[in-house]
Scaffold this motif. Structure first.
Motif, PDB file in Angstrom:
ATOM      1  N   GLN A 303       0.827  -1.201   0.000  1.00 13.49           N
ATOM      2  CA  GLN A 303       0.000   0.000   0.000  1.00 13.49           C
ATOM      3  C   GLN A 303       0.865   1.257   0.000  1.00 13.49           C
ATOM      4  OE1 GLN A 303      -3.489   0.550  -0.094  1.00 13.49           O
ATOM      5  NE2 GLN A 303      -3.368  -1.568  -0.829  1.00 13.49           N
ATOM      6  N   THR A 304       0.603   2.159  -0.943  1.00 11.56           N
ATOM      7  CA  THR A 304       1.385   3.390  -1.009  1.00 11.56           C
ATOM      8  C   THR A 304       1.165   4.272   0.207  1.00 11.56           C
ATOM      9  OG1 THR A 304      -0.362   4.467  -2.290  1.00 11.56           O
ATOM     10  CG2 THR A 304       1.434   3.412  -3.522  1.00 11.56           C
ATOM     11  N   TYR A 305       0.081   4.066   0.932  1.00 13.82           N
ATOM     12  CA  TYR A 305      -0.124   4.839   2.163  1.00 13.82           C
ATOM     13  C   TYR A 305       1.041   4.640   3.120  1.00 13.82           C
ATOM     14  CZ  TYR A 305      -1.953   6.549   6.563  1.00 13.82           C
ATOM     15  OH  TYR A 305      -2.089   7.230   7.743  1.00 13.82           O
ATOM     16  N   LEU A 306       1.615   3.449   3.141  1.00 12.84           N
ATOM     17  CA  LEU A 306       2.723   3.163   4.057  1.00 12.84           C
ATOM     18  C   LEU A 306       4.048   3.706   3.540  1.00 12.84           C
ATOM     19  CD1 LEU A 306       1.844  -0.533   5.006  1.00 12.84           C
ATOM     20  CD2 LEU A 306       1.252   1.566   6.244  1.00 12.84           C
ATOM     21  N   ASP A 307       4.179   3.911   2.240  1.00 15.48           N
ATOM     22  CA  ASP A 307       5.415   4.408   1.627  1.00 15.48           C
ATOM     23  C   ASP A 307       5.081   5.357   0.485  1.00 15.48           C
ATOM     24  OD1 ASP A 307       7.862   3.364   2.830  1.00 15.48           O
ATOM     25  OD2 ASP A 307       7.073   1.384   2.317  1.00 15.48           O
ATOM     26  N   PRO A 308       4.577   6.547   0.767  1.00 12.89           N
ATOM     27  CA  PRO A 308       4.149   7.425  -0.317  1.00 12.89           C
ATOM     28  C   PRO A 308       5.289   8.133  -1.039  1.00 12.89           C
ATOM     29  CG  PRO A 308       3.781   8.484   1.790  1.00 12.89           C
ATOM     30  CD  PRO A 308       4.242   7.087   2.089  1.00 12.89           C
ATOM     31  N   TYR A 309       6.481   8.125  -0.454  1.00  9.15           N
ATOM     32  CA  TYR A 309       7.666   8.773  -1.015  1.00  9.15           C
ATOM     33  C   TYR A 309       8.881   8.162  -0.328  1.00  9.15           C
ATOM     34  CZ  TYR A 309       6.166  11.360   3.111  1.00  9.15           C
ATOM     35  OH  TYR A 309       5.693  11.679   4.359  1.00  9.15           O
ATOM     36  N   PRO A 310      10.097   8.472  -0.763  1.00  8.42           N
ATOM     37  CA  PRO A 310      11.278   7.855  -0.139  1.00  8.42           C
ATOM     38  C   PRO A 310      11.324   8.092   1.377  1.00  8.42           C
ATOM     39  CG  PRO A 310      11.900   8.939  -2.169  1.00  8.42           C
ATOM     40  CD  PRO A 310      10.471   9.308  -1.925  1.00  8.42           C
ATOM     41  N   ARG A 311      11.542   7.038   2.126  1.00 10.17           N
ATOM     42  CA  ARG A 311      11.579   7.158   3.590  1.00 10.17           C
ATOM     43  C   ARG A 311      12.679   8.094   4.059  1.00 10.17           C
ATOM     44  NH1 ARG A 311      11.441   0.700   4.948  1.00 10.17           N
ATOM     45  NH2 ARG A 311       9.784   0.179   3.463  1.00 10.17           N
ATOM     46  N   GLU A 312      13.738   8.210   3.248  1.00 11.43           N
ATOM     47  CA  GLU A 312      14.872   9.042   3.643  1.00 11.43           C
ATOM     48  C   GLU A 312      14.480  10.510   3.838  1.00 11.43           C
ATOM     49  OE1 GLU A 312      16.346   5.426   1.583  1.00 11.43           O
ATOM     50  OE2 GLU A 312      14.780   6.913   1.198  1.00 11.43           O
ATOM     51  N   LEU A 313      13.362  10.926   3.266  1.00  8.14           N
ATOM     52  CA  LEU A 313      12.920  12.309   3.443  1.00  8.14           C
ATOM     53  C   LEU A 313      12.389  12.568   4.852  1.00  8.14           C
ATOM     54  CD1 LEU A 313      11.194  12.886  -0.015  1.00  8.14           C
ATOM     55  CD2 LEU A 313      13.275  13.993   0.832  1.00  8.14           C
ATOM     56  N   ARG A 314      11.963  11.525   5.561  1.00  8.92           N
ATOM     57  CA  ARG A 314      11.590  11.604   6.982  1.00  8.92           C
ATOM     58  C   ARG A 314      10.485  12.635   7.261  1.00  8.92           C
ATOM     59  NH1 ARG A 314      16.884  12.155   6.457  1.00  8.92           N
ATOM     60  NH2 ARG A 314      16.789  14.311   7.145  1.00  8.92           N
ATOM     61  N   LEU A 315       9.609  12.839   6.317  1.00 10.81           N
ATOM     62  CA  LEU A 315       8.627  13.905   6.466  1.00 10.81           C
ATOM     63  C   LEU A 315       7.553  13.588   7.499  1.00 10.81           C
ATOM     64  CD1 LEU A 315       8.211  14.865   2.708  1.00 10.81           C
ATOM     65  CD2 LEU A 315       9.626  15.970   4.442  1.00 10.81           C
ATOM     66  N   ARG A 316       7.262  12.306   7.710  1.00  9.29           N
ATOM     67  CA  ARG A 316       6.219  11.954   8.669  1.00  9.29           C
ATOM     68  C   ARG A 316       6.712  11.979  10.107  1.00  9.29           C
ATOM     69  NH1 ARG A 316       2.816   7.109   5.589  1.00  9.29           N
ATOM     70  NH2 ARG A 316       1.307   8.498   4.603  1.00  9.29           N
ATOM     71  N   HIS A 317       7.990  12.220  10.299  1.00  9.59           N
ATOM     72  CA  HIS A 317       8.502  12.346  11.658  1.00  9.59           C
ATOM     73  C   HIS A 317       7.955  13.601  12.350  1.00  9.59           C
ATOM     74  CE1 HIS A 317      10.907   9.090  10.585  1.00  9.59           C
ATOM     75  NE2 HIS A 317      12.132   9.544  10.753  1.00  9.59           N
ATOM     76  N   TYR A 318       7.423  14.528  11.545  1.00 12.38           N
ATOM     77  CA  TYR A 318       7.008  15.822  12.105  1.00 12.38           C
ATOM     78  C   TYR A 318       5.499  16.014  12.077  1.00 12.38           C
ATOM     79  CZ  TYR A 318      11.922  16.349  11.124  1.00 12.38           C
ATOM     80  OH  TYR A 318      13.285  16.130  11.073  1.00 12.38           O
TER      81      TYR A 318
END
Length: 319
Positions: A303-318
């Motif tokens: 599911q793209t909901y779990l990985d919508p973009y590269p994890r390295e961007l860390r955007l969901r940490h915030y």
């Protein structure tokens, strides 16, 4: 999971190009230091490209939409319109655009507008209002209403930044699908992977896009047009915390039968902690992804909901 590299238009000054009116730049470090590795840039500077040069006299946006010299009679409106017309064939190949805030040519929101001599307007040299849109960006958004467009200042907001980047990569994946020799089955598979992501943004859009997929055996061109429009507009809705919670609980429901009781309780506790604002979105997502992979559930793990973009961007940490 991201297969297609987004193509992103950008005001050149935001990448450090010295093209501003004073010969300087407005480098945005998020774009150059973090996002650049994962996208393809298409730079532009409308004012330089219509021949105003660098450095150049300042220009102003008038209340009637014209772009004129701050000091002098020069009107650059037609030149910008012609530039937009020449550029527009390439806009369909873009997945998004980042523009310079408050620029009279590129700004998206809140650009100062000055008197065009219309009845009732102030004439003391101060802005009539701050509700303008840059002349070039106005043409872009009118021609491509579903294209993700954002300005540099708003990318400092973690929620707006994450939402914009998510839309870029979703748009790129769909462009990658529809630009090839896709079949109805390919569209079904695409929608299946994106279903939870769409649902987190707009449940009605999810239902509508699902209906288009169910009718995918009809005209390919019309199906692609309808799906592209509904998909883009659904993802343009910024998901609330509650919508994220709904999506997380839906993923949990798909996993729960394969989990023991301690794992189930741990996941539910983590989702509740996110709902209360105690942990970032990245934590429950990481746990759900881990269990989906370890339990060999490819539908959930994919599911793209779990990985919508590269994890390295860390955007969901915030979030």
């Amino acid at each position: 999971m991201v297969e297609v590299r987004p193509r992103v238009g950008v005001s050149g000054c935001l990448l450090g190009s010295p093209v501003r009116y004073n010969g300087g730049h407005s480098r945005c470090r998020f774009l150059t230091d973090e996002l650049a590795e994962y996208v393809q840039w298409a730079q532009t500077c409308p004012e330089a490209e219509i021949g105003l040069g660098v450095p150049r006299p300042m220009v102003r946006l008038l209340s009637d939409g014209r772009l004129v010299a701050k000091d002098g009679p020069a009107d650059h409106s037609r030149a910008v319109a012609e530039l937009a017309e020449r550029s527009s064939p390439g806009w369909g190949e873009l997945d998004g655009f980042v523009v310079k805030a408050r620029s009279p040519s590129c700004g998206l929101f809140g650009v100062p507008r000055y008197s065009a001599g219309l009845p009732g307007e102030r004439t003391d040299g101060q802005p009539v209002d701050h509700r303008g849109r840059g002349a070039f960006t106005a043409a872009l958004t009118a021609a491509c209403p579903d294209l993700p467009v954002e300005e540099d200042g708003r990318l400092n907001d973690p929620g707006l930044r994450e939402h914009f980047v998510e839309r870029l990569f979703a748009h790129a994946r769909l462009r990658g699908l529809l630009s090839g020799g896709w079949s109805a089955g390919d569209l079904v598979a695409f929608h299946s992977r994106h279903e939870l992501q769409i649902m987190a943004h707009d449940p009605q859009g999810c239902r509508e896009s699902g209906g288009i997929v169910a009718r995918a055996g009809a005209s390919r061109e019309e199906t692609a047009r309808q799906y592209r429009r509904v998909f883009a507009r659904a993802l343009a809705v910024r998901p609330s915390r509650g919508r994220h919670v709904d999506a997380l609980q839906h993923v949990f429901g798909l996993l729960s039968a394969r989990l023991n009781r301690p794992c189930r309780l741990d996941l539910l506790e983590t989702i509740s902690a996110f709902e209360a604002g105690l942990v970032p979105l990245s934590l429950p997502v990481a746990l759900l992804r881990h269990h989906a992979v370890s339990r060999e559930l490819p539908y959930v793990a994919g599911q793209t909901y779990l990985d919508p973009y590269p994890r390295e961007l860390r955007l969901r940490h915030y979030l």
